[in-house]
Design an enzyme around this catalytic site. Structure first.
Site, PDB file in Angstrom:
ATOM      1  N   THR A   1       8.952   0.229   0.826  1.00  0.00           N
ATOM      2  CA  THR A   1       9.310   1.527   1.389  1.00  0.00           C
ATOM      3  C   THR A   1       8.438   1.877   2.586  1.00  0.00           C
ATOM      4  O   THR A   1       8.928   2.334   3.612  1.00  0.00           O
ATOM      5  CB  THR A   1       9.174   2.632   0.324  1.00  0.00           C
ATOM      6  N   CYS A   2       7.163   1.650   2.466  1.00  0.00           N
ATOM      7  CA  CYS A   2       6.160   2.147   3.397  1.00  0.00           C
ATOM      8  C   CYS A   2       6.213   1.458   4.765  1.00  0.00           C
ATOM      9  O   CYS A   2       6.099   0.236   4.852  1.00  0.00           O
ATOM     10  CB  CYS A   2       4.778   1.936   2.780  1.00  0.00           C
TER      11      CYS A   2
END
Length: 337
Positions: A66-67
């Site tokens: 996600t990051c």
């Protein structure tokens, strides 16, 4: 990557102690990114007395899908062909009650392969039992000293750019690439200058917009965000036919901007209310849109490390929602549109 908190705000504390893991804003309604704590450097092995010399299979890169800060490190590991040298461990992209965790979902690791841990928190406390801030990714772990070397993404990618070059074929080393390198000497001042405002207004700007808790805070960040995107479009227009931000070769600046903009239409536009316009709106961003699609479709290291569904799910959980938006479809348009 992180900047120091506002002078009037204390750093965000360990969520298991404060229950604040999902609280992304401070009392003033603004999002303040905490300062990274572990700031050591891996150096080439011939640097005297280095506590962290480059070695094969000594270091581990921890990420999630996600990051965007973790994504930039993942791209560099692949771009530099460091897979045989640096182990990759992938956590779940959902933010849990105690931070990032291992789950085995969607191709991620089911638990930490070194110690059997199930939470990112446990690795941070293994490195420093007194650590009491957020447990962030990416970070580089040293298997020999059993500690975190660095958890600042901008410094991690600088290490990956050249610290392990001695183990690569000569043609792949930064010193051999010269002006075609990721951070070439003749462009360093310009790259650093662009990195600074892109970080403040775009990379971190989407977070300051998305996690704003007041209308004033939101508008104070969303307007500069789109002004900065306009600035990148102008920069690419002035560059003429150059496919990348600084000419005919990919630089660090391209990597740092890509991981935010590849998430923009699919996540930030809707979930973070960065909804003045999409990157695919070619009435405003014809050059920027082409730049983004070129990196995704023509450069394997960018495409294979991009996971649209994972970061949409992750951001939905971060803002305490349940419904994952289906669109936009396609997540990224073909290059020939």
């Amino acid at each position: 990557m992180a900047l120091a908190p506002s002078a009037t705000e204390a750093p965000l504390q360990d969520s298991s102690q404060t229950g604040s893991v999902f609280k992304m804003h401070s009392k003033d309604g603004h999002f303040h990114r905490q300062k990274s704590t572990f700031r050591s450097f891996i150096t080439p092995s011939n640097v005297p007395n280095s506590p962290f010399p480059a070695e094969k299979n000594r270091y581990v890169l921890y990420i999630n899908l996600t990051c965007p800060w973790a994504h930039r490190a993942n791209i560099l590991r692949s771009f530099k062909h460091l897979e045989p040298l640096i182990q990759l461990v992938t956590m779940d992209g959902e933010l849990g009650p105690e931070g990032w965790f291992f789950s085995g979902r969607d191709g991620t690791d089911s638990r930490d392969p070194l110690y059997g841990y199930t939470k990112c928190k446990e690795l941070y406390l293994h490195a420093d039992p007194k650590y009491n801030a957020r447990y962030t990714v990416p970070f580089l772990w040293d298997k020999k000293t059993e500690t975190i070397v660095n958890n600042e993404s901008s410094e991690i990618i600088r290490m990956l750019e050249s610290a392990f070059d001695e183990f690569l074929p000569e043609i792949e080393r930064e010193e051999s690439k010269g002006e075609r390198g990721l951070y070439p000497m003749h462009l360093r001042e310009k790259i650093d200058e662009m990195n600074e405002w892109v970080y403040e207004k775009i990379n971190n700007g989407v977070y300051k917009t998305g996690f704003a808790a007041t209308q004033e805070a939101y508008e104070s960040h969303v307007i500069p965000l789109f002004e900065a995107l306009d600035r990148v479009e102008k920069h690419l227009t002035e560059a003429g036919d150059s496919p990348f931000l600084f000419g005919k070769s990919i630089t660090e600046a391209d990597v740092r901007l890509y991981t935010t903009l590849i998430r923009f239409d699919a996540a930030y536009f809707t979930l973070f209310k960065c909804n003045v316009r999409m990157i695919r709106d070619e009435r405003h961003y014809p050059r920027l849109h082409h730049w983004l699609r070129n990196l995704y479709w023509n450069h394997e290291e960018f495409q294979t490390t991009t996971h649209f569904e994972q970061f949409k799910k992750g951001y939905v959980k971060a803002i305490r929602r349940e419904i994952v938006p289906v669109g936009p479809l396609p997540h990224i348009l073909p290059l020939d549109t």
